[in-house]
Write a protein that holds these residues in place. Structure first.
Motif, mmCIF file in Angstrom:
data_model
loop_
_atom_site.group_PDB
_atom_site.id
_atom_site.type_symbol
_atom_site.label_atom_id
_atom_site.label_comp_id
_atom_site.label_asym_id
_atom_site.label_seq_id
_atom_site.Cartn_x
_atom_site.Cartn_y
_atom_site.Cartn_z
ATOM 1 N N ALA A 243 0.803 -1.231 0.000
ATOM 2 C CA ALA A 243 0.000 0.000 0.000
ATOM 3 C C ALA A 243 0.832 1.275 0.000
ATOM 4 O O ALA A 243 0.310 2.342 -0.323
ATOM 5 N N LYS A 244 2.108 1.189 0.365
ATOM 6 C CA LYS A 244 2.890 2.400 0.617
ATOM 7 C C LYS A 244 2.890 3.351 -0.575
ATOM 8 O O LYS A 244 2.670 4.561 -0.419
ATOM 9 N N HIS A 246 0.746 3.648 -2.992
ATOM 10 C CA HIS A 246 -0.596 4.223 -3.195
ATOM 11 C C HIS A 246 -0.898 5.286 -2.143
ATOM 12 O O HIS A 246 -1.541 6.297 -2.442
ATOM 13 N N ILE A 247 -0.438 5.065 -0.913
ATOM 14 C CA ILE A 247 -0.643 6.047 0.156
ATOM 15 C C ILE A 247 0.062 7.351 -0.191
ATOM 16 O O ILE A 247 -0.496 8.445 -0.035
ATOM 17 N N ASP A 251 -1.889 10.684 -0.844
ATOM 18 C CA ASP A 251 -1.752 11.442 0.398
ATOM 19 C C ASP A 251 -2.866 11.086 1.373
ATOM 20 O O ASP A 251 -3.397 11.942 2.086
ATOM 21 N N GLU A 252 -3.202 9.812 1.401
ATOM 22 C CA GLU A 252 -4.268 9.336 2.272
ATOM 23 C C GLU A 252 -4.032 7.863 2.572
ATOM 24 O O GLU A 252 -3.677 7.087 1.683
ATOM 25 N N ALA A 253 -4.217 7.484 3.825
ATOM 26 C CA ALA A 253 -4.119 6.081 4.219
ATOM 27 C C ALA A 253 -5.455 5.639 4.796
ATOM 28 O O ALA A 253 -6.078 6.363 5.578
ATOM 29 N N ASN A 272 -4.674 2.093 -1.283
ATOM 30 C CA ASN A 272 -4.010 2.752 -0.143
ATOM 31 C C ASN A 272 -4.555 2.269 1.192
ATOM 32 O O ASN A 272 -4.863 3.043 2.089
ATOM 33 N N LEU A 289 2.316 5.910 9.384
ATOM 34 C CA LEU A 289 1.478 6.337 8.269
ATOM 35 C C LEU A 289 1.678 7.808 7.933
ATOM 36 O O LEU A 289 1.659 8.191 6.760
ATOM 37 N N ALA A 293 1.467 10.200 4.539
ATOM 38 C CA ALA A 293 0.190 10.868 4.256
ATOM 39 C C ALA A 293 -0.281 11.599 5.497
ATOM 40 O O ALA A 293 0.016 11.197 6.621
ATOM 41 N N ILE A 296 -5.719 10.240 7.450
ATOM 42 C CA ILE A 296 -5.940 8.832 7.763
ATOM 43 C C ILE A 296 -7.434 8.616 7.955
ATOM 44 O O ILE A 296 -8.071 9.313 8.748
#
Length: 655
Positions: A243-244, A246-247, A251-253, A272, A289, A293, A296
């Motif tokens: 996921a890293k 995509h995060i 800019d969102e987890a 993400n 996280l 980003a 969250i």
């Protein structure tokens, strides 16, 4: 024990700039690099690296050091394991004195154990004679392609994994340390039995642990690897390796609570997403996280457990630069079921409309009880105060009292009056729980055995970033609001005057310049040598660097500093004035040395005056000499003060 030679080989093979850039974007500024600190939230970069000396320092949280202290802080490792970590990263084989297996580090061997276990579990699922795992996957909608993609496996148990690993030469101790096997009266047995296995990977895509879901009836439903030197459930997240990217891109987890929930999101195009590992969201999770980003979204199940998880996450809402939101799925659905029933697009719409966590938590107060009755309001009031207990020291606490009062239709003073009692009760309950946890941890550690010269897994003093082998080891000074300064060298708790605090700051700046430009400061050797140092470690470093021959480069100067002071990296990393001062370098150096000399002179004046006031045994000639000396020193102090005041304060350019 790791030899000094191997430690220095690892240091030489590791570039601090490249290491930090793995997780943080660096920006060059002169000969240094700057970024927002990866260890605490901030908007203005205060974390800097000096490439020439390979040291780092954060002016926001006060942490600093070299490549080893950085890895210790980032990966939550002790000092020996930080060397092993960087050795693995650089492909260096270290030979440990007294080790049963000198061909590689313990960490590397445990990674081999977990990787072989992962491979075995996957083979058992895809090609094993026992078809229970494949049947369960088909029932849950986990296709063969998904199983291969996420490297799922099946644990048949009955000692099958132990037999396989033993045939490859792994010892019972290694299998137990990786927590893939347990010691029973009948011998060694598999940790996981009749479970679908979800391998858990670190950021470097290495298997570090496992989660197992029982197939059929049985408890516990989910079983995770216990805490090991590789795996920490309060720090690791499932799927972070996938996921890293995509995060970072979005800019969102998004955080979910189950392995299959994460997989369902990934398969529906929501990349993400990470999952917690049988625990609520922790501070370590948030820090990990927020390196990538600032927003969250906690995607909770719609059941009561999911709602309690949302409430526990309230403690993080005031983290700097963090936008913490939540989505509570309708009809008690979990993300996996929601996606299968309504599709990934419907879930993305809910995520886009995620509400601020605090708004959700306060809205729940009215839903729990009937607040139209006095008893209901009293119950809701107590629940609301328990919710905000983690924020009791916040500057915004009174605004939270007002919001609770508005929700319940009561006077805010009533909430303020009830708060101390409720907070005290919660605090006492937490203290009892922590004591139980501490005793449990002590019992666990007492069962562990450590190889000669290995360090037990004890907490590292995070306020100073210390190495654990030396109990006196500490970072550069830390000053509290009252002016109390704590640092090594037997001076912990000293209360410093304003000029002493400025002198201590000058010492740090001088050490940074001295190790970065050793030849440039050589002409000032006499003045540096006459300084009366507040921190004696600084004096040892200064003499060691000045004793180096001409032409010594910064790396060699740092070697000389480390030879006399193990914490040299922490001390020399704190200076920034050479890059931020508006003055020529000579003027900045003169300012630093004049300030240090002023401190020295004032110290001598106090000593002379003290003897004149308190020593009744002094004869007339001695008193006259001391009086003349104090008068001359006072004149010298006035001259130094005048010189300092003629120069615009270079520290203001570095604030």
């Amino acid at each position: 024990m790791i030899t000094d030679e191997d430690r220095e080989r690892v240091r030489a093979a590791t570039d601090l700039v490249e290491l930090v850039q793995e997780t943080v974007e660096l920006k060059p500024r002169g000969r240094e690099f700057w970024c927002c600190c990866p260890f605490h939230g901030e908007k203005t970069p205060s974390f800097h690296i000096i490439p020439a000396t390979q040291v780092w320092h954060c002016f926001g949280c006060g942490e600093g050091g070299d490549v080893f202290s950085y890895v210790m802080k980032r990966e939550n490792l002790n000092f020996p394991d930080s060397i092993r970590y960087l050795a693995d990263r650089a492909g260096i084989e270290i030979h440990e004195v007294g080790s049963e297996r000198p061909s590689g580090s313990k960490r590397a061997r445990l990674l081999e154990v977990t990787d072989e276990a992962r491979s075995f579990y996957q083979m058992m699922l895809m090609r094993g004679k026992d078809g229970l795992g494949r049947a369960y996957c088909a029932e849950r909608g986990l296709s063969a392609e998904i199983c291969r993609k996420y490297r799922l496996g099946y644990a048949p148990g009955r000692g099958a994994l132990v037999a396989h690993l033993s045939s490859l030469g792994f010892t019972p101790r290694e299998m137990q340390d990786a927590d893939v096997a347990l010691s029973r009266r009948g011998g060694l047995t598999d940790r996981f039995f009749n479970r679908l296995i979800f391998p858990i990977f670190d950021e470097q895509d290495r298997a570090i642990g496992f989660g197992g879901r029982i197939i059929g009836e049985g408890q516990p439903k989910y079983l995770n690897t216990a805490e090991t030197s590789l795996f920490h459930k309060k720090r690791n997240l499932y799927g972070f390796n996938w996921a890293k990217e995509h995060i970072v891109a979005q800019d969102e987890a998004i955080v979910v609570e189950g392995y299959t929930d994460a997989i369902a999101c990934w398969e529906s195009g929501i990349g993400n997403v990470v999952a917690t590992l049988g625990t609520a969201l922790t501070e370590s999770h948030v820090k990990a996280l927020t390196r990538f980003a600032k927003r969250i979204v906690y995607l909770f199940d719609g059941d009561a457990a999911g709602q309690r998880a949302a409430e526990r996450a309230i403690q993080f809402i005031e983290e700097a630069d963090l936008d913490l939101r939540c989505v509570i799925l309708p009809d008690d659905l979990d993300p996996n079921d929601f996606i299968h029933e309504r599709g990934g697009s419907a879930l993305q719409e809910l995520i886009a409309d995620a509400m601020p966590l605090m708004d959700y938590v306060f809205s729940r107060l009215e839903d729990r009880v009937d607040v139209s009755t006095p008893g209901g309001r009293a119950h809701a009031l107590e629940e609301g105060l328990r919710l905000i207990y983690p924020l009791r020291s916040s500057y915004l606490i009174d605004s939270y009292y007002v919001r609770i009062a508005d929700r319940l239709g009561v006077d805010a003073d009533l909430v303020r009056q009830a708060a101390p009692r409720v907070f005290r009760e919660v605090g006492q309950a937490e203290a009892r729980a922590q004591e139980r946890e501490r005793r449990s941890e002590q019992a666990r550690r007492s069962r562990e055995t450590f190889a000669p010269n290995e360090y037990p897994s004890k907490p590292i003093d995070s306020s100073f970033g210390t190495y654990p082998e030396d109990p006196a080891y500490s970072d550069s000074s830390h000053t509290d609001a009252a002016g109390t300064v704590a640092y090594g060298g037997g001076l912990s708790g000293a209360v410093l005057t304003d000029v002493e605090r400025r002198a201590l700051a000058c010492e740090r700046e001088l050490l940074t310049m001295l190790t970065t430009y050793p030849d440039y400061l050589r002409p000032f050797s006499d003045q540096i040598g006459s300084v009366s140092w507040i921190d004696p470690r600084g004096e040892a470093i200064a003499w060691a660097v000045l004793a180096c021959p001409e032409g010594t480069d910064p790396a060699a100067a740092m070697e000389a500093a480390r030879a006399v002071c193990p914490e040299a990296a922490e001390l020399v990393s704190a200076g920034t004035i050479s890059g931020t001062s508006a003055h020529p370098t000579d003027t900045t150096i003169a300012f630093l040395l004049d300030t240090l000399e002023l401190y020295t002179v004032r110290r001598l004046i106090r000593a002379a005056q003290g003897r004149l006031r308190t020593d009744a045994s002094l004869d007339a000639d001695t008193r006259r000499s001391l009086t003349i000396e104090a008068t001359q020193l006072a004149a010298k102090a006035r001259e130094l003060k005048r010189k300092i005041e003629e120069v615009a304060d270079p520290f203001k350019g570095s604030s």
